[in-house]
Design a protein around this motif. Structure first.
Motif, short mmCIF file in Angstrom:
data_model
loop_
_atom_site.label_atom_id
_atom_site.label_comp_id
_atom_site.label_asym_id
_atom_site.label_seq_id
_atom_site.Cartn_x
_atom_site.Cartn_y
_atom_site.Cartn_z
N GLU B 128 107.68 25.19 -20.62
CA GLU B 128 108.87 24.84 -21.39
C GLU B 128 109.96 24.24 -20.50
O GLU B 128 110.66 23.30 -20.90
N ASP B 131 109.29 20.69 -20.29
CA ASP B 131 108.98 20.01 -21.55
C ASP B 131 107.50 19.70 -21.70
O ASP B 131 107.12 18.64 -22.22
N LEU B 132 106.67 20.62 -21.26
CA LEU B 132 105.23 20.44 -21.38
C LEU B 132 104.68 21.42 -22.41
O LEU B 132 105.33 22.40 -22.76
N VAL B 133 103.47 21.18 -22.87
CA VAL B 133 102.85 22.11 -23.80
C VAL B 133 101.63 22.77 -23.19
O VAL B 133 100.95 22.19 -22.35
N THR B 151 100.68 29.39 -36.60
CA THR B 151 101.90 28.81 -36.03
C THR B 151 102.54 27.79 -36.97
O THR B 151 103.76 27.78 -37.13
N ARG B 330 104.01 18.06 -30.35
CA ARG B 330 104.46 18.92 -29.25
C ARG B 330 104.83 20.26 -29.85
O ARG B 330 105.76 20.37 -30.65
N MET B 331 104.12 21.29 -29.48
CA MET B 331 104.36 22.60 -30.08
C MET B 331 104.62 23.62 -28.97
O MET B 331 103.90 23.64 -27.98
N ALA B 332 105.63 24.43 -29.14
CA ALA B 332 105.91 25.47 -28.16
C ALA B 332 104.69 26.40 -28.08
O ALA B 332 104.01 26.63 -29.07
N GLY B 335 104.69 29.05 -30.48
CA GLY B 335 105.28 28.64 -31.75
C GLY B 335 106.79 28.61 -31.76
O GLY B 335 107.39 28.12 -32.70
N GLN B 336 107.43 29.19 -30.75
CA GLN B 336 108.87 29.03 -30.61
C GLN B 336 109.24 29.11 -29.13
O GLN B 336 108.39 29.42 -28.28
N ASN B 337 110.48 28.79 -28.81
CA ASN B 337 110.90 28.73 -27.42
C ASN B 337 110.46 29.97 -26.64
O ASN B 337 110.78 31.10 -27.03
#
Lengths: 437, 437
Positions: B128, B131-133, B151, B330-332, B335-337
């Protein structure tokens, strides 16, 4: 990455249609604002709504949202990012407003299977030309994330077959017929009383509603233009209790089953009653639940099961699409460029299958042999045959049930014609495909 | 919109690990280049690969790809966009190379449940920050698109419960025990011969492998930091044929069932043998197939079923993640930060349930009454009780099976302790939770 950017502006929705599903969506966005923001990294807000009657009590407070009596005006508003179309209807206001939304640069989320089954290609091309998305998870099998699973989850697969029980009312009627031993008409009336039927019930029991859904899945699965007119559709109106009971004796259940399958002859799409093995997931599906079976060359068989209708499940699917857009997920309408989708060559009855045949024979010596001979002569071989007695229901005739080996439908039709010519059939034969699952 | 931009540069993969799954991925990308490009709008190409032995014959031509003997070197190459980690192992080369990939700006796709279950939070935060997954569909339930369904498909739901049969080997053993009436040890040996077991079989039959998967789903479902250590894990090693048969008589099947559920007391995560109703989808799941059940407040119950292992299904899931990245999705990670995920308070045995109890009683008058009284006195009431005879297997004792009403595990343990004190138990009681599904 989009989800990490907390500084983004809210995603602003305009919702057209405040029936069960529309109100369900409003409630979720009201109640779960924090959860949706945590998951998508953006606030999701409703700016404006539209429905036929402003004054109707819908049990939720809509006063914070701008009201538009005209959905087209809603779709064009500068203060919405996404037009959420939950009115329904293949044409008319739903289509007009969707087109207006696209023309004015809005993404679209819709639950409208009829509109997309009939006009999906045109709308997808319009959206693509403006770099917009049209998302429709709620249009197919309610809360089951089947559009997403097929488009994204199975993206590495050549799809071999898509099958689905996608009309809960039909499955409810067929299940209850077997449970209660009551005929179709009685259960149809029960569904009408329970409010399970569309205003035009032919959409349900005639297989049209489920056909719309199948057309959408087929387009995604095979990269073809959605082609509802190419679907062979038969409803469940002619299914008798006798067939359900005989099928059960043989180890099968009767389902209104959608099947989309590509073969060398083209794309076959069917929404018809079929027998499926009672022990298969499809055979075990009782009541109003939906099930979709996706078969890929690498993944094998994936089965998805869940509620196919209702406020919560359908609103959940609408929210899935809204959250995708909020997260910055941009997906082509049918999973690939609309302009690249090809018109599939439609194939009808191109894939062989075993068939269930129910015949009523005149109670004469040699009747059964004559029929068996006629079938064999026409190239249809018999896997199982059961004569089930001469009871009160059939005082002067002998009912017979036959399971054939896999054959082409054209061969079966020739065989049935030959059986007719023997002169021992007391009534029209019933033939139902057995789908091997 | 990403998928419409045909002019994009190819998505370049570096694949580390060329076992069954790695080779499966190579084959799909070789064979379906055109399909993948049509669906994602980009060419998907392999630039470089890495494995322990370069010379091993893997049945595919790898000569077009650069070879790295060190996966860390592969991860750092300037000519890859995505590091595909298919080596396995919670630590060591897999983790080193994943960290190197992130440090050098590469997205990661992995099938490595152990690594993510133990280091997922740390890796997600690292990704994160750049900014990568990190995507891991293949890490949970093989080909079933469950990470995506949970998700994204259920993004509008508060998740009420996640359940899953996620180790095919365990389900195969339990199913075969019932079918063949052979004890655990015999079926374990059969699995060993068939190559169904991990090098360390405790990972399978001890529930650890399935526990890793549950930990990942729980993090997504509840927005919590992945916490494998908080899972209550019991394997299937102590399940007897007797329990399977008695459960069956009562209308249940025994499954190694993962359950993650949030309550006021905290997040409960269990991977333990449970009884489930034989007629439920989980109960009907026979053999090596996997099933995940997702329950949301709006969507209700969604059931997903498919192959949980094997070359094709697992490679299909890896391709799903690769296609998402190629499509610009692009998905965390969870599923979230990652930075917003909270450490859940672990809850153990906080949710009441009925229990299956098998007791062996001394064959003395009043023994059963004494036990029943002891249970009642400890606050555990009895729903069903069956004494199943005094056969050859138990010459001097009476086996008894009890189904309790829903109770806390702590109450049950007190009740069992009280039953022990009656002095009529001939052996240690067996207690197995009944999960209501």
């Amino acid at each position: 990455m989009t989800p990490t950017d907390k500084s983004q502006s809210p995603l602003r929705l305009g919702i057209a249609g405040l029936g069960t599903v529309g109100i369900g969506v409003v409630k979720i966005i009201d109640k779960k604002a924090a959860l949706l923001e945590a998951r998508t990294g953006r606030k999701v807000v409703i700016t404006a709504v539209s429905a036929r009657s402003k004054d109707k009590d819908r049990g939720v407070d809509l006063s914070a949202y701008a009201w538009e009596s005209d959905p087209v005006a809603l779709a064009k508003r500068d203060d919405i990012d996404v037009f959420v179309e939950l009115m329904g209807g293949a044409d008319g206001p739903a289509k007009d407003a969707t087109q207006a939304a696209i023309a004015s640069g809005k993404d679209v989320v819709t639950a409208n299977k009829a509109m997309l089954a009939l006009h999906g290609q045109e709308l997808a091309e319009a959206a693509e030309a403006r770099d917009l998305v049209i998302r429709f998870e709620a249009a197919v099998a309610g809360g089951i994330p089947v559009v997403k699973s097929l488009t994204e989850g199975l993206a590495g697969n050549e799809i071999k077959r898509v099958m689905g029980v996608m009309n809960g009312t039909c499955n409810y009627i067929l299940t209850r017929m077997e449970e209660t031993r009551q005929p179709y008409g009685v259960l149809f009336d029960e569904c009408a009383k329970l409010g399970y039927l569309e205003a035009d019930p032919t959409l349900d029991v005639g297989g049209i509603d489920a056909g719309h859904k199948l057309a959408l899945l087929a387009a995604i699965a095979y990269g073809t233009q959605v082609d509802f007119d190419a679907i062979t559709i038969e409803g469940i109106q002619d299914i008798t209790l006798d067939d359900i009971e005989q099928a059960s004796e043989l180890g099968y259940k009767i389902k209104l089953l959608g099947v989309a399958q590509m073969s060398a002859r083209g794309l076959e799409q069917r929404m018809t009653p079929c027998l499926v093995p009672a022990t298969s997931p499809l055979g075990q599906l009782a009541g109003g639940t939906n099930m979709v079976v996706l078969e890929g060359d690498d993944v094998g068989q994936i089965v998805l099961r869940g509620a196919g209708a209702g406020e919560g499940p359908t609103a959940s699917a609408v929210l899935s699409d809204i959250c995708d857009i909020a997260r910055g997920i941009r997906m082509a309408t049918f999973g690939q460029n609309a302009s690249a989708l090809v018109a599939a060559k439609p194939a009808i009855a191109a894939i062989p299958a075993p068939y269930y045949l129910r015949l009523e024979l005149e109670d004469k010596p040699g009747a059964l042999a004559k029929v068996a001979f006629a079938l064999g002569d026409a190239g249809v071989s018999i896997d199982q045959m059961r004569q089930y007695g001469n009871d009160d229901q059939y005082p002067d005739t002998s009912p017979v049930v036959i399971v054939t080996d896999a054959c082409m439908r054209s061969s079966l039709d020739l065989a049935i014609e030959a059986a007719r010519k023997t002169g021992v059939l007391a009534s029209d034969p019933v033939a139902i495909r057995i789908e091997e699952v």
